[in-house]
Design an enzyme around this catalytic site. Structure first.
Site, PDB file in Angstrom:
ATOM      1  CG  ASP A   8      -8.214  -5.017  -8.551  1.00  0.00           C
ATOM      2  OD1 ASP A   8      -7.209  -4.464  -8.090  1.00  0.00           O
ATOM      3  OD2 ASP A   8      -8.482  -6.219  -8.344  1.00  0.00           O
TER       4      ASP A   8
ATOM      5  CD  GLU B  69     -25.805   5.291 -21.451  1.00  0.00           C
ATOM      6  OE1 GLU B  69     -26.572   5.412 -20.465  1.00  0.00           O
ATOM      7  OE2 GLU B  69     -25.579   4.190 -21.998  1.00  0.00           O
TER       8      GLU B  69
HETATM    9  C1  GLC Z   1      -4.795  -5.567  -7.575  1.00  0.00           C
HETATM   10  C2  GLC Z   1      -4.803  -4.796  -6.285  1.00  0.00           C
HETATM   11  C3  GLC Z   1      -4.227  -5.681  -5.219  1.00  0.00           C
HETATM   12  C4  GLC Z   1      -5.093  -6.912  -5.077  1.00  0.00           C
HETATM   13  C5  GLC Z   1      -5.231  -7.626  -6.408  1.00  0.00           C
HETATM   14  C6  GLC Z   1      -6.346  -8.625  -6.373  1.00  0.00           C
HETATM   15  O1  GLC Z   1      -3.533  -5.829  -8.008  1.00  0.00           O
HETATM   16  O2  GLC Z   1      -4.082  -3.612  -6.455  1.00  0.00           O
HETATM   17  O3  GLC Z   1      -4.112  -5.013  -3.995  1.00  0.00           O
HETATM   18  O4  GLC Z   1      -4.521  -7.798  -4.155  1.00  0.00           O
HETATM   19  O5  GLC Z   1      -5.563  -6.718  -7.445  1.00  0.00           O
HETATM   20  O6  GLC Z   1      -7.582  -7.975  -6.357  1.00  0.00           O
END
Ligand code: GLC
Length: 586
Positions: A221, A291
């Site tokens: 993310d 690993e």
């Molecule tokens: C990413 C996720 C989104 C979230 C953001 C903050 O873009 O896809 O849904 O709100 O990160 O974590």
């Protein structure tokens, strides 16, 4: 754990290439896929019970959005404990059962990793609040004194992606107004300081925790956000997820950009996004993942996929250099306008950029953050993409949107590389554009003061059975977001086995894609097509080829001779109708 694809899923042509180079990966949004315990919210046992749907669909893997312990300020993208399951989704034993069942069915499982920020309810942030200014606990986050005489001004001018300032002031233990902390997203999502070795060590443990349980990879993310520019300098543009001032879809010429050159070329890079320092983190993670595959068997690779909203695509390609991540989402494709020229440019450019570093391109049209493509493509071409659609907004043309969505998907699934599908797109689900504002949960809605509807409309619980409670989502009629009546006719049981349904279209496309080996194939453009028609010769890894024609124009065009393998709309005569894609045996 060793991964064994189910026998009938094995490729006839025994492709030697690593699985992730051509995989079709289906995104499950756990809150909204299947509710196993009748509380109106989806959960892991619900997902496990519905996994056969993915096997029948013909995808290779699933990616699960976060299911970790979380106060759910951002639907789980605010993690309070990275190594446990939130009770709303189940238990660690449920996660193990899901993994085991998926592997049994020949499906790989990718989980979400949220390293840019924790929840404010994470033990580390609570300790930071308690420990006070200058402490080692605060040094895991970005705490700063405020500006102005009494420190009442934020440390810099950054705004949050969800709207409002990116800084929140805390109250210190003595009750006085204190320091500020940085949050690029919601105040309940404080950003970690990745210069701190403790942060790096903690995430290595998290990676190992899930790898030891058998996950096949991580979707990372906000991968472009972890490292911030030295000194956190002011930035005078809006803090969107895209960093530079570059406009999406702008053509670029150079594809092979070494790190040092790229940095100097682009002085307008936002100080919170795509800093060079992120790459060392991903190199170390790659080494860690390797690993887990000591014999370097391409079918046992554990993978990393970057969510990096980075422009231009050459910058995104830097995340998938040979010693970094395996894949990065290709948001240029998702954002391209419905014109043959635009799509062709994006496809060429994406393949060239990824190819320049030896990576496969990825393709995606929908996810949990954007308006579903069956609705997005029903909006007038060329206007900016809205962040959600509400009752008072311009409504998409539903018929046109679905027609184009089917054509876009058939184009996407012919392309070489890996493709991502978002739950429900195989049913042609539209965005829920009539959600009452009172039920909205996305923080974007409140933090933008109602200026942006946010992402709830693409996160509605799935319709499985038209006649069942909550359309088969679960036994609780009141689902966490209400399902629109139009979802009933689109339920899985209404489409399964029905020729021409969107579900059967996806199944056919995925079967053909696998049989022909298109994910590992090659693409050659056919140049003798009308202006709004994309023509491609796609040769699969087995040597067989299909001709793919996508008519993005308003007029039907003559259909060339050949056996039609699949068409996204009904062919009534010897022409290819508007907004239609066909695959022909070449
Ligand atoms: C990413 C996720 C989104 C979230 C953001 C903050 O873009 O896809 O849904 O709100 O990160 O974590």
């Amino acid at each position: 754990m060793t991964f064994h694809p189910a026998a009938s899923h094995a490729r006839d042509h025994a492709a030697p290439a690593a699985w992730w180079r051509h995989a079709v990966i289906y995104q499950v949004y756990p809150r909204s896929w299947a509710d196993g315990n009748a509380d109106g919210v989806g959960d892991l046992p619900g997902i496990t019970s519905r996994l056969p749907h993915l096997r029948e669909l013909g995808v290779d893997a699933l990616w699960l959005s976060p299911f970790y312990v979380s106060p759910m300020a951002d639907a789980g993208y605010d993690v309070a404990d990275y190594t446990d399951v939130d009770p709303v989704f189940g238990t660690l034993a449920d996660a193990d059962a899901l993994l085991a069942r998926a592997h049994e069915l020949g499906l790989r499982v990718i989980v979400d990793l949220v390293p840019n920020h924790t929840s404010d309810e994470h033990a580390w942030f609570q300790a930071a609040l308690a420990a006070g200014p200058g402490s080692a606990e605060r040094a895991r986050y970005h705490f700063r004194d405020g500006q102005g005489e009494d420190g009442s001004e934020p440390p810099n001018n950054w705004s949050s992606v969800f709207g409002g300032p990116a800084w929140t002031r805390v109250t210190e233990a003595d009750g006085a107004p204190g320091q500020w902390y940085l949050h690029l997203f919601d105040p309940k999502q404080p950003d970690l300081d990745w210069d701190n070795p403790e942060v790096r060590a903690m995430f290595e443990q998290v990676l190992r925790f899930w790898l030891d349980r058998g996950v096949d990879g991580f979707r990372v993310d906000v991968a472009h956000g972890l490292v911030k520019a030295e000194g956190l300098p002011d930035w005078h543009e809006r803090t969107g997820m895209l960093g530079s001032a570059e406009k999406p879809g702008e053509p670029h010429t150079s594809v092979d950009v070494p790190e040092h050159e790229a940095a100097h070329d682009e002085p307008d890079r936002a100080p919170m996004w795509d800093q060079d320092g992120v790459h060392e983190i991903y190199r170390s993670w790659r080494r860690l993942l390797e690993e887990y595959n000591p014999e370097d068997d391409p079918q046992q690779d554990r993978i990393l996929c970057a969510e990096a909203w980075v422009q231009p695509v050459e910058r995104a390609a830097r995340y998938v250099r040979r010693d970094e991540m395996h894949q990065a989402f290709n948001f240029d494709f998702l954002q391209a306008a419905w014109h043959a020229k635009d799509l062709r440019e994006v496809i060429d450019h994406s393949l060239a950029a990824a190819g320049s570093v030896g990576a496969p391109s990825t393709w995606v049209l929908s996810n949990h953050d954007v308006v579903r493509h069956a609705s997005r493509l029903g909006l007038p071409v060329g206007q900016p993409r809205p962040n959600g659609i509400g009752i008072g907004d311009e409504q998409p043309n539903a018929v046109l949107g679905l027609r184009r969505a089917r054509a876009a998907t058939a184009l996407m699934l012919a392309l070489p590389g890996s493709a991502y599908l978002y739950q429900g797109e195989e049913l042609g689900l539209p965005e829920h554009t009539a959600l009452p504002d009172t039920v909205r949960q996305d923080p974007t809605w409140s933090r933008s003061g109602g200026a942006e509807r946010g992402r709830d409309g693409c996160r509605i619980p799935m319709p499985w059975e038209a006649g069942a409670t909550a359309l088969g989502f679960g036994d609780q009629a009141a689902t966490w977001l209400p399902q629109p009546e139009i979802y009933r006719a689109l339920a899985v049981d209404r489409q399964a086995g029905v020729p021409g349904s969107t579900l059967e279209l996806y199944r056919t496309l995925l079967t053909l894609r696998r049989e022909l080996g298109l994910g590992l194939g090659e693409l050659r453009w056919l140049d003798d097509t009308p202006e709004e028609v994309l023509g491609m010769q796609c040769t699969g890894s087995g040597g067989a080829a299909v001709t793919v024609l996508a008519n993005l124009g308003e007029q039907a065009v003559p259909l060339p001779p050949g056996e039609v393998l699949v068409s996204t709309s009904t062919l009534t005569d010897s022409s290819l109708p508007a907004d239609t894609t066909i695959w022909l045996r070449s």
